[in-house]
Scaffold this active site. Sequence first.
Site, PDB file in Angstrom:
ATOM      1  N   VAL A  91     -20.899   0.519   6.810  1.00 18.96           N
ATOM      2  CA  VAL A  91     -20.951  -1.043   6.477  1.00 18.96           C
ATOM      3  C   VAL A  91     -20.351  -1.514   5.337  1.00 18.96           C
ATOM      4  CG1 VAL A  91     -23.209  -2.397   5.770  1.00 18.96           C
ATOM      5  CG2 VAL A  91     -23.423  -0.703   7.483  1.00 18.96           C
ATOM      6  N   GLU A 183     -28.397  23.243 -12.721  1.00 23.27           N
ATOM      7  CA  GLU A 183     -28.390  24.421 -11.608  1.00 23.27           C
ATOM      8  C   GLU A 183     -27.092  24.840 -11.238  1.00 23.27           C
ATOM      9  OE1 GLU A 183     -31.996  21.902  -9.202  1.00 23.27           O
ATOM     10  OE2 GLU A 183     -29.994  21.734  -8.422  1.00 23.27           O
TER      11      GLU A 183
END
Length: 440
Positions: A91, A183
């Site tokens: 889009v 992480e």
Amino acid sequence: MAGETFPNGTVNEAGHSRVVIVGAGFAGLAAARELGNTEIDVTVIDRRNHNLFQPLLYQVATAALSPADVSEPIRRTLGRYRNIKVMLAEVTGIDAAAKEVKLDYGSSVPYDRLVIATGSEYNYFGHEDWRAWAPGLKTIHEARLIRQRLLLAFEKAELSQDPEEKKALLTSVIIGGGPTGVEMAGAISELGRFMITRDFRKLEPDNMRVILIEAGPKILAAFPDNLVQYAMKVLEKEGVEVRTNLPVASVTKDEVIAGSERIRTGCIIWGAGVKASPAARWLGIEGKAGGRIPVEPDLSVTGLPDIFAIGDTALGLEDGKPLPALAQVAKQQGEYVGKALRLRLLEDKPSGPFRFHNRGNTAVIGRNTAIFDFGRWTLKGRFAWFLWALVHVYLLVNFEKRLLVSIQWIWRYLTRQRGARLIDENAASFVPSSTQRTET
Ligand SMILES: Cc1cc2nc3c(=O)[nH]c(=O)nc-3n(C[C@H](O)[C@H](O)[C@H](O)COP(=O)(O)OP(=O)(O)OC[C@H]3O[C@@H](n4cnc5c(N)ncnc54)[C@H](O)[C@@H]3O)c2cc1C
């Protein structure tokens, strides 16, 4: 139902209201599911053909899981709903007056109600040239790129005759001390030390460095201090060097300059902040707090009641405070908007305001260690990791993925093996090229 006019809004030739959802991430997919198998004509548009479970992407980057474990074709997820069409397209704009979504190949899609769920992207704060050397972790492509650079750096280090170069190649720099950075740092440290000890002959675990750089005064800024202190201790035990109050000044192919430090490195990862997708620009409105679209309590865009914005790209408020850019917020907002549209379009009933139910903010710190913040109480350590694993397996998109990932985690828990340590052919150019490649 053909030909029937629904109470609220215009309709297609068959008499059904048309809802277009842009983005099939956590938010868009949740909205689409709520509208599945109803008398509403739903079109879901995404520039990717798959839905991606971003919270486990760091495991792809560190070779614990394969890309297919954390992604699923959107057509497969939504194929069971007869009223939902899927379009693979980017889009590029929205004409709110004509009620049309514009696509990259020049076409447009009409809507009666529009849901914008286009997520967020990494923010390089004006240093776009850093992106090439310090990929973020938002797509499968980036996760594979990081995995590639990481594994290749170790291979090059094994071949290098120069001790300084060896050390540089065994140094990974992670920029940004949020949950993703933490992480990644813990997982790289675990992976590297395991590989060196077990599979490499000419590398020393002591030569490996993982440096986590944070510009602010503390890592994991959204978590309470007791959990941050705990995370710092775990990271230190894992061999991660945490540097706070250290803004990065320069990133090049094999070097990071931060403060007075010049760090030579084999792998750089960016996790230093996100900004919203450019959807606010499509609507000609001013984005707030990183370009997010301000929304009303019912998640409609302020001043545009037929358009809803949900997930990372929206700026929803709860008790006057911005809701965090988290999967659980996105999912709950998607479910809410899907139900609200069903009520409005099929029963002409209004819906109450959106309320967020906090299920706990979490981050994995190192091998089988995590932290959880539930607001009133916190959890840390191995039990928190089991809870984290349970929640993440449960949130995976279907039963097959849950089973596959559970089996791989149990196997890895018992053996420490990383099953996805693959380097693509022709990838040598991704690492510093000071080492001559020789046949092994
Ligand atoms: C590495 C990482 C770890 C994370 N860990 C956690 C965690 O442990 N817990 C947690 O709660 N949250 C976590 N998050 C945050 C969480 O993933 C996001 O909050 C969540 O994905 C937002 O959902 P969303 O639907 O708004 O956007 P997304 O899930 O990003 O989906 C957006 C979709 O829109 C599509 N799209 C974008 N632009 C266009 C366009 N122009 N045209 C067509 N399609 C478009 C994209 O292709 C994508 O499919 C993590 C994020 C990352 C990056």
